[in-house]
Design a protein around this motif. Structure first.
Motif, PDB file in Angstrom:
ATOM      1  N   GLY A  96       0.791  -1.216   0.000  1.00  0.00           N
ATOM      2  CA  GLY A  96       0.000   0.000   0.000  1.00  0.00           C
ATOM      3  C   GLY A  96       0.827   1.273   0.000  1.00  0.00           C
ATOM      4  O   GLY A  96       0.294   2.362  -0.219  1.00  0.00           O
ATOM      5  N   ARG A  97       2.127   1.147   0.247  1.00  0.00           N
ATOM      6  CA  ARG A  97       3.002   2.328   0.271  1.00  0.00           C
ATOM      7  C   ARG A  97       4.043   2.288  -0.848  1.00  0.00           C
ATOM      8  O   ARG A  97       4.402   3.328  -1.398  1.00  0.00           O
ATOM      9  N   PHE A  98       4.542   1.110  -1.171  1.00  0.00           N
ATOM     10  CA  PHE A  98       5.585   0.961  -2.177  1.00  0.00           C
ATOM     11  C   PHE A  98       4.998   0.319  -3.432  1.00  0.00           C
ATOM     12  O   PHE A  98       4.096  -0.514  -3.358  1.00  0.00           O
ATOM     13  N   THR A  99       5.549   0.708  -4.577  1.00  0.00           N
ATOM     14  CA  THR A  99       5.148   0.119  -5.852  1.00  0.00           C
ATOM     15  C   THR A  99       6.389  -0.187  -6.678  1.00  0.00           C
ATOM     16  O   THR A  99       7.214   0.704  -6.918  1.00  0.00           O
ATOM     17  N   VAL A 100       6.506  -1.432  -7.094  1.00  0.00           N
ATOM     18  CA  VAL A 100       7.593  -1.824  -7.987  1.00  0.00           C
ATOM     19  C   VAL A 100       7.059  -1.798  -9.415  1.00  0.00           C
ATOM     20  O   VAL A 100       5.923  -2.202  -9.670  1.00  0.00           O
ATOM     21  N   ARG A 135       8.370  -1.727 -13.844  1.00  0.00           N
ATOM     22  CA  ARG A 135       9.433  -2.088 -14.772  1.00  0.00           C
ATOM     23  C   ARG A 135       9.166  -1.449 -16.119  1.00  0.00           C
ATOM     24  O   ARG A 135       8.041  -1.490 -16.619  1.00  0.00           O
ATOM     25  N   ASP A 136      10.196  -0.866 -16.709  1.00  0.00           N
ATOM     26  CA  ASP A 136      10.131  -0.315 -18.059  1.00  0.00           C
ATOM     27  C   ASP A 136      11.025  -1.191 -18.920  1.00  0.00           C
ATOM     28  O   ASP A 136      12.248  -1.020 -18.938  1.00  0.00           O
ATOM     29  N   LYS A 137      10.405  -2.132 -19.612  1.00  0.00           N
ATOM     30  CA  LYS A 137      11.197  -3.080 -20.390  1.00  0.00           C
ATOM     31  C   LYS A 137      11.961  -2.406 -21.513  1.00  0.00           C
ATOM     32  O   LYS A 137      13.093  -2.792 -21.833  1.00  0.00           O
ATOM     33  N   ALA A 138      11.353  -1.396 -22.116  1.00  0.00           N
ATOM     34  CA  ALA A 138      11.999  -0.721 -23.240  1.00  0.00           C
ATOM     35  C   ALA A 138      13.300  -0.051 -22.817  1.00  0.00           C
ATOM     36  O   ALA A 138      14.261   0.008 -23.584  1.00  0.00           O
ATOM     37  N   ARG A 139      13.327   0.437 -21.599  1.00  0.00           N
ATOM     38  CA  ARG A 139      14.512   1.132 -21.098  1.00  0.00           C
ATOM     39  C   ARG A 139      15.361   0.269 -20.189  1.00  0.00           C
ATOM     40  O   ARG A 139      16.384   0.723 -19.676  1.00  0.00           O
ATOM     41  N   ASN A 140      14.929  -0.971 -19.950  1.00  0.00           N
ATOM     42  CA  ASN A 140      15.642  -1.870 -19.037  1.00  0.00           C
ATOM     43  C   ASN A 140      15.819  -1.237 -17.659  1.00  0.00           C
ATOM     44  O   ASN A 140      16.909  -1.281 -17.078  1.00  0.00           O
ATOM     45  N   MET A 141      14.731  -0.660 -17.178  1.00  0.00           N
ATOM     46  CA  MET A 141      14.764   0.002 -15.883  1.00  0.00           C
ATOM     47  C   MET A 141      13.738  -0.639 -14.941  1.00  0.00           C
ATOM     48  O   MET A 141      12.676  -1.101 -15.365  1.00  0.00           O
ATOM     49  N   VAL A 142      14.067  -0.647 -13.675  1.00  0.00           N
ATOM     50  CA  VAL A 142      13.152  -1.094 -12.633  1.00  0.00           C
ATOM     51  C   VAL A 142      13.089   0.016 -11.587  1.00  0.00           C
ATOM     52  O   VAL A 142      14.124   0.629 -11.274  1.00  0.00           O
ATOM     53  N   TYR A 143      11.896   0.261 -11.083  1.00  0.00           N
ATOM     54  CA  TYR A 143      11.703   1.354 -10.148  1.00  0.00           C
ATOM     55  C   TYR A 143      11.051   0.846  -8.864  1.00  0.00           C
ATOM     56  O   TYR A 143      10.326  -0.144  -8.864  1.00  0.00           O
ATOM     57  N   LEU A 144      11.318   1.564  -7.795  1.00  0.00           N
ATOM     58  CA  LEU A 144      10.609   1.332  -6.547  1.00  0.00           C
ATOM     59  C   LEU A 144      10.107   2.693  -6.073  1.00  0.00           C
ATOM     60  O   LEU A 144      10.883   3.518  -5.593  1.00  0.00           O
ATOM     61  N   GLN A 145       8.815   2.910  -6.252  1.00  0.00           N
ATOM     62  CA  GLN A 145       8.184   4.125  -5.781  1.00  0.00           C
ATOM     63  C   GLN A 145       7.819   3.932  -4.327  1.00  0.00           C
ATOM     64  O   GLN A 145       7.069   3.011  -3.995  1.00  0.00           O
ATOM     65  N   MET A 146       8.337   4.790  -3.461  1.00  0.00           N
ATOM     66  CA  MET A 146       8.110   4.642  -2.022  1.00  0.00           C
ATOM     67  C   MET A 146       7.376   5.872  -1.513  1.00  0.00           C
ATOM     68  O   MET A 146       7.897   6.989  -1.602  1.00  0.00           O
ATOM     69  N   ASN A 147       6.181   5.651  -1.014  1.00  0.00           N
ATOM     70  CA  ASN A 147       5.365   6.728  -0.461  1.00  0.00           C
ATOM     71  C   ASN A 147       5.186   6.540   1.039  1.00  0.00           C
ATOM     72  O   ASN A 147       5.396   5.449   1.570  1.00  0.00           O
ATOM     73  N   SER A 148       4.796   7.604   1.704  1.00  0.00           N
ATOM     74  CA  SER A 148       4.532   7.556   3.143  1.00  0.00           C
ATOM     75  C   SER A 148       5.672   6.881   3.891  1.00  0.00           C
ATOM     76  O   SER A 148       5.463   5.980   4.721  1.00  0.00           O
ATOM     77  N   LEU A 149       6.869   7.316   3.613  1.00  0.00           N
ATOM     78  CA  LEU A 149       8.045   6.686   4.206  1.00  0.00           C
ATOM     79  C   LEU A 149       8.061   6.848   5.715  1.00  0.00           C
ATOM     80  O   LEU A 149       7.607   7.872   6.266  1.00  0.00           O
ATOM     81  N   LYS A 150       8.585   5.833   6.375  1.00  0.00           N
ATOM     82  CA  LYS A 150       8.668   5.799   7.829  1.00  0.00           C
ATOM     83  C   LYS A 150      10.136   5.627   8.237  1.00  0.00           C
ATOM     84  O   LYS A 150      10.935   5.088   7.463  1.00  0.00           O
ATOM     85  N   PRO A 151      10.476   6.026   9.449  1.00  0.00           N
ATOM     86  CA  PRO A 151      11.861   5.832   9.907  1.00  0.00           C
ATOM     87  C   PRO A 151      12.322   4.377   9.821  1.00  0.00           C
ATOM     88  O   PRO A 151      13.497   4.111   9.546  1.00  0.00           O
TER      89      PRO A 151
END
Length: 125
Positions: A65-69, A71-87
């Motif tokens: 519910g906070r993080f989203t993985v 992938r952009d295959k065309a660019r060979n990239m993987v992302y980790l979107q992190m929201n509502s970060l906690k300590p």
């Protein structure tokens, strides 16, 4: 497969951050891609992954519910979107590639063949 992670930094609790991982090398699209993290004094733990077989995404309960993985295959990239970060999200984050695709396999660090260098994420309270 070579992996290069970037995007870490120092943020405040509640902020967002996106990690990026550039993949290169042979047939990187044939691997499941994911993220692990390791906090000081703790074992490396699974965070999130996308299966190469069916593009299903898996997350550890603490980030659902906070993080989203993604992938952009065309660019060979993987992302980790992190929201509502906690300590407690503070750790070194690693991207990785695995020839496995099932959730049970992807949870285990030994099933990941390739690792990028880590990128530090620090969340202040």
């Amino acid at each position: 497969v070579q992996l290069q992670a970037s995007g870490g930094g120092l943020v405040q609790s509640g902020d967002s951050l996106t990690l990026s991982c550039a993949a290169s090398g042979r047939a990187s699209e044939s691997y499941s891609m994911g993220w692990f993290r390791q906090a000081p004094g703790k074992a490396r733990e699974f965070v999130a992954a996308e299966s190469y077989r069916d593009r299903r995404r898996y997350y550890v309960d603490s980030v659902k519910g906070r993080f989203t993985v993604s992938r952009d295959k065309a660019r060979n990239m993987v992302y980790l979107q992190m929201n509502s970060l906690k300590p407690e999200d503070t750790a070194v984050y690693y991207c990785a590639a695995s020839g496995y695709y099932s959730y049970s396999d992807l949870l285990s660090t030994i099933k990941w063949a390739y690792w990028g260098q880590g990128t530090q994420v620090t969340v202040s309270s």
